[in-house]
Design an enzyme around this catalytic site. Structure first.
Site, PDB file in Angstrom:
ATOM      1  N   HIS A   1       0.921  -1.124  -0.035  1.00  0.00           N
ATOM      2  CA  HIS A   1      -0.105  -0.136  -0.111  1.00  0.00           C
ATOM      3  C   HIS A   1       0.931   1.358  -0.254  1.00  0.00           C
ATOM      4  O   HIS A   1       1.405   1.654   0.606  1.00  0.00           O
ATOM      5  CB  HIS A   1      -0.856  -0.024   1.220  1.00  0.00           C
ATOM      6  CG  HIS A   1      -1.815   1.063   1.391  1.00  0.00           C
ATOM      7  ND1 HIS A   1      -1.790   1.754   2.481  1.00  0.00           N
ATOM      8  CD2 HIS A   1      -2.784   1.372   0.587  1.00  0.00           C
ATOM      9  CE1 HIS A   1      -2.875   2.634   2.267  1.00  0.00           C
ATOM     10  NE2 HIS A   1      -3.505   2.534   1.152  1.00  0.00           N
TER      11      HIS A   1
ATOM     12  N   HIS B   1      -1.518  10.023  -2.903  1.00  0.00           N
ATOM     13  CA  HIS B   1      -2.914   9.677  -2.356  1.00  0.00           C
ATOM     14  C   HIS B   1      -3.846  10.804  -2.121  1.00  0.00           C
ATOM     15  O   HIS B   1      -4.778  10.947  -2.659  1.00  0.00           O
ATOM     16  CB  HIS B   1      -2.794   8.943  -1.025  1.00  0.00           C
ATOM     17  CG  HIS B   1      -3.869   8.631  -0.356  1.00  0.00           C
ATOM     18  ND1 HIS B   1      -4.480   9.284   0.528  1.00  0.00           N
ATOM     19  CD2 HIS B   1      -4.474   7.554  -0.391  1.00  0.00           C
ATOM     20  CE1 HIS B   1      -5.466   8.694   0.892  1.00  0.00           C
ATOM     21  NE2 HIS B   1      -5.643   7.643   0.548  1.00  0.00           N
TER      22      HIS B   1
HETATM   23  O1  G3P Z   1      -6.208   1.256  -2.123  1.00  0.00           O
HETATM   24  C1  G3P Z   1      -6.942   0.586  -1.182  1.00  0.00           C
HETATM   25  C2  G3P Z   1      -7.253   1.358  -0.002  1.00  0.00           C
HETATM   26  O2  G3P Z   1      -6.282   1.413   0.950  1.00  0.00           O
HETATM   27  C3  G3P Z   1      -8.083   2.378  -0.214  1.00  0.00           C
HETATM   28  O3  G3P Z   1      -7.511   3.431   0.785  1.00  0.00           O
HETATM   29  O4  G3P Z   1      -7.261   5.699   0.812  1.00  0.00           O
HETATM   30  O5  G3P Z   1      -5.435   4.245   1.117  1.00  0.00           O
HETATM   31  O6  G3P Z   1      -6.333   4.596  -1.097  1.00  0.00           O
HETATM   32  P1  G3P Z   1      -6.762   4.597   0.297  1.00  0.00           P
HETATM   33 CA    CA Z   2      -5.188   3.403  -2.666  1.00  0.00          CA
END
Ligand code: G3P
Ligand code: CA
Length: 322
Positions: free
Chosen positions: A18, A60
């Site tokens: 992530h 992000h």
């Molecule tokens: O992308 C998968 C999930 O973690 C979504 O949350 O806000 O970290 O992109 P975000």
């Molecule tokens: Ca994400």
């Protein structure tokens, strides 16, 4: 389920790094993705946005305040969205020093002055990585970026990532239903995951009033009831009808190392009956965001198919029984 993962060319218990190995290095930077490669992550995850001059980049947030020094470099533009900056302007930002200040125990001098990265740079790390991880790409705030799905397709096609033999190497993800539909029409054969979150309208609420200004999101979601089976089924059916091969739900974590990861984990959308229902409908479940050994084991035992994690090293070790 593992048979479905295999059919799609996707690793079972997939480890999805992530924003890279964002526990050990500043998120969405070269060392974060390089570390994720080195520890054997199955996928490098990134949030796709586009600069004013059309460069596809991995960022992000809607703006650059949290993870760059934009308030120093462009103080009067610090709240502006990513798409108002050219790539040359963004290259002047330091996307690493904030990490050293926030996490001194994991700080490294080499993180100071790190730059934001482009999709192409993340792809090149994957291509240079011995075990050839895939790319797990989210269209982030797609309403700001009309046509970004087509731009993504063109970029991936140009570099051979959508060739027949690249099956399962790219997974597309989005919270945004309209973007899911666009992704489906632009790249119909590429696997897609619809991300699920509690505010998406399928969760009956005790109190339908919107979040109060002085209420945290954690408090807001804690007031909500557990998803109904009908609502959850409707959600899954929507995903399936619009081309998704699975869903990416939020989870509740046993413990957190820091406030950052706890802030976004507030609603169990991968309860045992939800995992079962997804599999009955032939949908995979890749859950976010899991960072503790006990939680990898708990959700693996529940049958989930993959994990978004800030700690791919720990995920690989735990899930391989090491
Ligand atoms: O992308 C998968 C999930 O973690 C979504 O949350 O806000 O970290 O992109 P975000
Ligand atoms: Ca994400």
């Amino acid at each position: 389920d593992s048979a479905l993962s295999e059919k799609l060319g996707i690793a079972d218990h997939a480890v999805i790094a992530h924003r890279g190995d964002s526990y050990n290095a500043p998120e969405s930077t070269l060392p974060a993705y390089q570390l994720a490669c080195e520890v054997g992550a199955d996928y490098l995850e990134l949030d796709l946005q586009r600069t004013k001059d059309g460069k596809l980049i991995a960022v992000h947030d809607d703006n650059l305040k949290r993870n760059t020094n934009i308030e120093t470099v462009y103080p009067e533009r610090a709240d502006d969205p990513v798409n108002t900056f050219t790539w040359a302007e963004l290259e002047k930002l330091d996307a690493g020093s904030w990490f050293n200040e926030s996490y001194p125990e994991r700080a490294r001098e080499s993180f100071r002055g790190l730059k934001l990265v482009t999709l192409d740079q993340v792809r090149e790390i994957a291509e240079g990585c011995a075990h050839q991880p895939g790319l797990y790409i989210e269209t982030k705030v797609p309403e700001f970026f009309p046509g970004i799905e087509k731009d993504l397709k063109d970029d991936l096609t140009k570099h051979g990532w959508l060739d027949d033999d690249a099956k399962g190497k790219v997974i597309l993800q989005t919270f945004n239903k309209s973007s899911l539909e666009t992704l489906q029409s632009v790249m119909p054969t590429v696997p897609k995951i619809l991300l699920l979150w509690a505010g998406d309208g399928y969760i009956p609420t005790k109190d339908s009033a919107p979040k109060a200004d002085d209420e945290s999101y954690a408090e807001y979601y804690a007031r909500q009831e557990v998803a109904s089976k009908e609502g959850y089924a409707e959600w899954l059916d929507y995903a399936k009808q619009h081309g998704a091969i699975g869903v990416g739900p939020s989870t509740i974590q046993t413990q957190h190392d820091d406030a950052w990861s706890s802030q976004f984990s507030y609603m169990e959308l991968a309860a045992p009956w939800m995992v079962e229902m997804s599999h009955e409908k032939d949908l995979l479940m890749h859950v976010y965001t899991v960072d503790q050994a006990v939680d990898f084991e708990r959700y693996r035992d529940r049958g989930v198919d993959g994990f978004f994690t800030n700690r791919p090293n720990l995920a690989v070790k735990t899930l391989s029984g090491g």
